[in-house]
Design a protein around this motif. Structure first.
Motif, PDB file in Angstrom:
ATOM      1  N   ARG A 263       0.828  -1.212   0.000  1.00  0.00           N
ATOM      2  CA  ARG A 263       0.000   0.000   0.000  1.00  0.00           C
ATOM      3  C   ARG A 263       0.862   1.262   0.000  1.00  0.00           C
ATOM      4  NH1 ARG A 263      -2.693  -1.563   3.812  1.00  0.00           N
ATOM      5  NH2 ARG A 263      -1.586  -0.575   5.525  1.00  0.00           N
ATOM      6  N   ALA A 264       1.936   1.270   0.778  1.00  0.00           N
ATOM      7  CA  ALA A 264       2.795   2.452   0.893  1.00  0.00           C
ATOM      8  C   ALA A 264       3.853   2.515  -0.198  1.00  0.00           C
ATOM      9  CB  ALA A 264       3.474   2.467   2.267  1.00  0.00           C
ATOM     10  N   ARG A 265       3.951   1.486  -1.035  1.00  0.00           N
ATOM     11  CA  ARG A 265       4.952   1.405  -2.103  1.00  0.00           C
ATOM     12  C   ARG A 265       6.367   1.629  -1.560  1.00  0.00           C
ATOM     13  NH1 ARG A 265       3.465   0.686  -7.294  1.00  0.00           N
ATOM     14  NH2 ARG A 265       5.557  -0.259  -7.225  1.00  0.00           N
ATOM     15  N   HIS A 266       6.676   0.890  -0.496  1.00  0.00           N
ATOM     16  CA  HIS A 266       8.022   0.954   0.069  1.00  0.00           C
ATOM     17  C   HIS A 266       9.079   0.508  -0.938  1.00  0.00           C
ATOM     18  CE1 HIS A 266       6.186   0.544   4.362  1.00  0.00           C
ATOM     19  NE2 HIS A 266       6.232   1.798   3.967  1.00  0.00           N
ATOM     20  N   ASP A 267       8.674  -0.289  -1.910  1.00  0.00           N
ATOM     21  CA  ASP A 267       9.641  -0.754  -2.917  1.00  0.00           C
ATOM     22  C   ASP A 267      10.214   0.408  -3.722  1.00  0.00           C
ATOM     23  OD1 ASP A 267       6.795  -0.773  -3.831  1.00  0.00           O
ATOM     24  OD2 ASP A 267       7.701  -1.139  -5.779  1.00  0.00           O
ATOM     25  N   LEU A 268       9.411   1.442  -3.960  1.00  0.00           N
ATOM     26  CA  LEU A 268       9.896   2.588  -4.729  1.00  0.00           C
ATOM     27  C   LEU A 268      10.946   3.370  -3.935  1.00  0.00           C
ATOM     28  CD1 LEU A 268       6.566   3.889  -6.309  1.00  0.00           C
ATOM     29  CD2 LEU A 268       8.273   2.357  -7.297  1.00  0.00           C
ATOM     30  N   VAL A 269      10.757   3.472  -2.629  1.00  0.00           N
ATOM     31  CA  VAL A 269      11.750   4.138  -1.792  1.00  0.00           C
ATOM     32  C   VAL A 269      13.069   3.382  -1.841  1.00  0.00           C
ATOM     33  CG1 VAL A 269      12.308   4.866   0.556  1.00  0.00           C
ATOM     34  CG2 VAL A 269       9.957   5.047  -0.265  1.00  0.00           C
ATOM     35  N   LEU A 270      12.995   2.056  -1.710  1.00  0.00           N
ATOM     36  CA  LEU A 270      14.210   1.246  -1.743  1.00  0.00           C
ATOM     37  C   LEU A 270      14.885   1.306  -3.118  1.00  0.00           C
ATOM     38  CD1 LEU A 270      13.021  -1.898   0.253  1.00  0.00           C
ATOM     39  CD2 LEU A 270      14.441  -0.003   1.053  1.00  0.00           C
ATOM     40  N   GLU A 271      14.085   1.357  -4.178  1.00  0.00           N
ATOM     41  CA  GLU A 271      14.663   1.480  -5.520  1.00  0.00           C
ATOM     42  C   GLU A 271      15.452   2.771  -5.664  1.00  0.00           C
ATOM     43  OE1 GLU A 271      12.271   0.930  -8.992  1.00  0.00           O
ATOM     44  OE2 GLU A 271      11.232  -0.804  -8.149  1.00  0.00           O
ATOM     45  N   ALA A 272      14.903   3.864  -5.149  1.00  0.00           N
ATOM     46  CA  ALA A 272      15.581   5.158  -5.267  1.00  0.00           C
ATOM     47  C   ALA A 272      16.927   5.138  -4.548  1.00  0.00           C
ATOM     48  CB  ALA A 272      14.691   6.266  -4.707  1.00  0.00           C
ATOM     49  N   PHE A 273      16.955   4.611  -3.337  1.00  0.00           N
ATOM     50  CA  PHE A 273      18.211   4.568  -2.584  1.00  0.00           C
ATOM     51  C   PHE A 273      19.183   3.565  -3.196  1.00  0.00           C
ATOM     52  CE2 PHE A 273      15.823   6.882   0.559  1.00  0.00           C
ATOM     53  CZ  PHE A 273      16.783   7.617   1.242  1.00  0.00           C
ATOM     54  N   THR A 274      18.667   2.482  -3.761  1.00  0.00           N
ATOM     55  CA  THR A 274      19.541   1.523  -4.444  1.00  0.00           C
ATOM     56  C   THR A 274      20.177   2.164  -5.669  1.00  0.00           C
ATOM     57  OG1 THR A 274      18.183  -0.348  -3.705  1.00  0.00           O
ATOM     58  CG2 THR A 274      19.650  -0.736  -5.568  1.00  0.00           C
ATOM     59  N   ALA A 275      19.396   2.921  -6.424  1.00  0.00           N
ATOM     60  CA  ALA A 275      19.922   3.575  -7.627  1.00  0.00           C
ATOM     61  C   ALA A 275      20.999   4.584  -7.272  1.00  0.00           C
ATOM     62  CB  ALA A 275      18.782   4.247  -8.388  1.00  0.00           C
ATOM     63  N   VAL A 276      20.768   5.400  -6.237  1.00  0.00           N
ATOM     64  CA  VAL A 276      21.776   6.373  -5.819  1.00  0.00           C
ATOM     65  C   VAL A 276      23.036   5.663  -5.340  1.00  0.00           C
ATOM     66  CG1 VAL A 276      22.318   8.165  -4.123  1.00  0.00           C
ATOM     67  CG2 VAL A 276      20.094   8.156  -5.256  1.00  0.00           C
ATOM     68  N   ASN A 277      22.853   4.563  -4.611  1.00  0.00           N
ATOM     69  CA  ASN A 277      23.996   3.811  -4.100  1.00  0.00           C
ATOM     70  C   ASN A 277      24.835   3.231  -5.236  1.00  0.00           C
ATOM     71  OD1 ASN A 277      25.360   2.529  -1.692  1.00  0.00           O
ATOM     72  ND2 ASN A 277      24.797   0.688  -2.799  1.00  0.00           N
ATOM     73  N   GLU A 278      24.173   2.732  -6.280  1.00  0.00           N
ATOM     74  CA  GLU A 278      24.889   2.136  -7.402  1.00  0.00           C
ATOM     75  C   GLU A 278      25.473   3.180  -8.343  1.00  0.00           C
ATOM     76  OE1 GLU A 278      22.602  -0.748  -9.482  1.00  0.00           O
ATOM     77  OE2 GLU A 278      22.311  -2.055  -7.735  1.00  0.00           O
ATOM     78  N   ALA A 279      24.939   4.394  -8.315  1.00  0.00           N
ATOM     79  CA  ALA A 279      25.388   5.410  -9.266  1.00  0.00           C
ATOM     80  C   ALA A 279      26.766   5.956  -8.920  1.00  0.00           C
ATOM     81  CB  ALA A 279      24.372   6.554  -9.327  1.00  0.00           C
ATOM     82  N   PHE A 280      27.130   5.924  -7.637  1.00  0.00           N
ATOM     83  CA  PHE A 280      28.400   6.503  -7.225  1.00  0.00           C
ATOM     84  C   PHE A 280      29.463   5.418  -7.066  1.00  0.00           C
ATOM     85  CE2 PHE A 280      25.319   9.698  -6.047  1.00  0.00           C
ATOM     86  CZ  PHE A 280      25.967  10.880  -6.386  1.00  0.00           C
ATOM     87  N   PRO A 281      30.721   5.750  -7.304  1.00  0.00           N
ATOM     88  CA  PRO A 281      31.807   4.760  -7.178  1.00  0.00           C
ATOM     89  C   PRO A 281      31.876   4.181  -5.772  1.00  0.00           C
ATOM     90  CG  PRO A 281      32.568   6.764  -8.262  1.00  0.00           C
ATOM     91  CD  PRO A 281      31.199   7.058  -7.738  1.00  0.00           C
ATOM     92  N   ARG A 282      32.482   3.002  -5.648  1.00  0.00           N
ATOM     93  CA  ARG A 282      32.534   2.320  -4.361  1.00  0.00           C
ATOM     94  C   ARG A 282      33.292   3.108  -3.308  1.00  0.00           C
ATOM     95  NH1 ARG A 282      33.552  -4.097  -5.862  1.00  0.00           N
ATOM     96  NH2 ARG A 282      31.588  -4.410  -7.006  1.00  0.00           N
ATOM     97  N   PHE A 283      34.328   3.843  -3.725  1.00  0.00           N
ATOM     98  CA  PHE A 283      35.111   4.576  -2.728  1.00  0.00           C
ATOM     99  C   PHE A 283      34.384   5.812  -2.220  1.00  0.00           C
ATOM    100  CE2 PHE A 283      36.285   6.367  -6.842  1.00  0.00           C
ATOM    101  CZ  PHE A 283      36.266   7.729  -6.607  1.00  0.00           C
ATOM    102  N   VAL A 284      33.263   6.161  -2.839  1.00  0.00           N
ATOM    103  CA  VAL A 284      32.476   7.316  -2.401  1.00  0.00           C
ATOM    104  C   VAL A 284      31.212   6.887  -1.669  1.00  0.00           C
ATOM    105  CG1 VAL A 284      31.172   9.332  -3.173  1.00  0.00           C
ATOM    106  CG2 VAL A 284      33.345   8.758  -4.262  1.00  0.00           C
ATOM    107  N   ARG A 285      30.509   5.909  -2.205  1.00  0.00           N
ATOM    108  CA  ARG A 285      29.212   5.543  -1.658  1.00  0.00           C
ATOM    109  C   ARG A 285      29.345   4.796  -0.328  1.00  0.00           C
ATOM    110  NH1 ARG A 285      28.262   1.074  -6.354  1.00  0.00           N
ATOM    111  NH2 ARG A 285      29.184  -0.732  -5.317  1.00  0.00           N
ATOM    112  N   SER A 286      28.274   4.817   0.426  1.00  0.00           N
ATOM    113  CA  SER A 286      28.209   4.127   1.710  1.00  0.00           C
ATOM    114  C   SER A 286      26.906   3.344   1.760  1.00  0.00           C
ATOM    115  CB  SER A 286      28.265   5.127   2.866  1.00  0.00           C
ATOM    116  OG  SER A 286      27.997   4.487   4.093  1.00  0.00           O
TER     117      SER A 286
END
Length: 313
Positions: A188-211
Motif C-alpha cells: 500500500r505504501a509502495r516501500h519498494d519505490l523508496v528502496l529502488e531510489a536509494f539503491t539507484a543512488v547507491n549504485e550510481a556513485f563509485p565504491r570509494f564514495v558511496r556508503s
C-alpha cells in the motif's frame, strides 16, 4: 561564484559522509521510523542537489562578461578571458557534472528495469505453483507447498502476498493477520519505490564514495513502518511471534519479506517504548532545514549573480 561552489561542495560532502554515518548509528529512528524516513530522503536529495550545484557553480565561471557586458558564448573568447588552464578546469568540472547526472539517470532506469523483470518472472512462478483454494483466499494471496514458514510480498500493479503452507500450519489466526497486514502495508505504501531510489543512488556513485549505511537504514525503516501497521491490526505479541516464526524465510530479489536479518532488532523494538511526538517534530524540522536553508543561503545569491550577468548590468 567560487564561494557558492565551495559551499555546495562542503554541504554535499557533509551530507554524503558524516551525516549518514551519525544517523545510521542513532537509536531514535526506532521510535519515529516515518520521520526518520523523511529525514533520510531529505539528506539524500540535498546531497545530490548540492553535488550538482557545486559542479554547475564552477562551470558557470565559463560565462565571463564580454566587452559588451554580456556572457561569453565562444570558447575562444572564454579562453582569452580566463586563460587556457582555468578554462580547461571549468570545462572538465562541467563534463564530470554531466557524467554524474547521466550515470544517476542510467542507474535509476537499470535498477527499475532489473527489479521489475525479476518480479515479473517470480510472479509468474508463484502463480503456477499456487496451492491456495481460490474460493477461500483473497485475490492477491498465493500459497506455496513448503513446510517452513514463508511470508513475503511482490509489489507492483499485479501485486502478490506469498505465504507457504507451513505458515498456516505454524501460525495462529492472529499471527497470520499480523503477517498479512505487514506485507500489505509494504504494498500500500509502495516501500519498494523508496528502496529502488536509494539503491539507484547507491549504485550510481563509485565504491570509494558511496556508503551502504543509507540503504541499510532505509531497508530497516520500511520494515519498522510495516510492523507498526501490523501492530494496529493484530497487536504486538502476535506480530512478534510471527516475526520469529518467519525469521529464516528468504525472499527473492525485489520482494519484501516479513522475516530476515533484522528480525531480532524488530522484535526487541516491539517490547520497547512507543512513539514520541517530540522526536517526530524534531526530525521533520531537521529534514525541512536540510532542504530549505542551504538552498536559500547558497543558491539564491548564485541565481542573482547569473541574472545580473545575463542582463549585462
Amino acid at each position: 561564484m567560487n564561494t557558492t561552489a565551495v559551499a555546495f561542495a562542503v554541504l554535499a560532502l557533509a551530507l554524503a559522509g558524516p551525516a549518514p554515518a551519525l544517523l545510521a548509528r542513532a537509536r531514535w529512528p526506532f521510535r519515529a521510523p516515518r520521520a526518520a524516513m523523511v529525514l533520510w530522503q531529505a539528506i539524500a536529495l540535498a546531497a545530490v542537489l548540492s553535488a550538482f550545484g557545486s559542479g554547475l557553480a564552477i562551470a558557470s565561471q565559463l560565462l565571463v562578461p564580454g566587452p559588451d557586458g554580456r556572457p561569453t558564448t565562444s570558447p575562444t573568447k572564454e579562453i582569452d578571458a580566463l586563460g587556457f588552464t582555468l578554462w580547461l578546469t571549468y570545462v572538465v568540472v562541467f563534463l564530470i557534472t554531466l557524467f554524474i547526472g547521466a550515470r544517476l539517470m542510467v542507474s535509476v532506469l537499470r535498477v527499475g528495469v532489473r527489479t521489475r523483470r525479476r518480479r515479473a518472472r517470480h510472479r509468474r512462478l508463484v502463480d503456477l505453483l499456487d496451492r491456495s483454494d481460490r474460493s477461500k483466499t483473497a485475490a492477491d494471496i498465493r500459497v506455496l507447498d513448503a513446510a517452513e514458514p514463508i511470508a513475503y510480498c511482490l509489489p507492483g500493479i499485479r501485486r502478490r502476498v506469498v505465504l507457504s503452507e507451513g505458515t498456516f500450519a505454524s501460525l495462529s489466526d492472529s499471527e497470520i493477520a499480523a503477517v498479512l497486514s505487514h506485507e500489505r502495508s509494504h504494498l500500500r505504501a509502495r516501500h519498494d519505490l523508496v528502496l529502488e531510489a536509494f539503491t539507484a543512488v547507491n549504485e550510481a556513485f563509485p565504491r570509494f564514495v558511496r556508503s551502504g549505511s543509507a540503504l541499510g537504514s532505509v531497508t530497516l525503516l520500511v520494515e519498522l513502518l510495516a510492523d507498526d501497521s501490523a501492530v494496529k491490526v493484530a497487536g504486538r505479541r502476535p506480530l512478534a511471534r510471527a516475526l520469529v516464526a518467519c525469521a529464516q524465510s528468504a525472499a527473492p530479489s525485489g520482494a519484501l519479506a516479513a522475516g530476515g536479518a533484522t528480525t531480532l532488532i524488530r522484535v526487541q523494538r516491539l517490547s520497547g517504548p512507543g512513539a514520541d511526538l517530540r522526536i517526530d517534530i524534531a526530525a521533520y524540522v531537521a529534514a525541512a532545514t536540510i532542504l530549505v536553508v542551504p538552498t536559500i543561503a547558497v543558491a539564491v545569491p548564485w541565481l542573482v549573480e547569473l541574472n545580473r550577468l545575463f542582463h549585462g548590468l
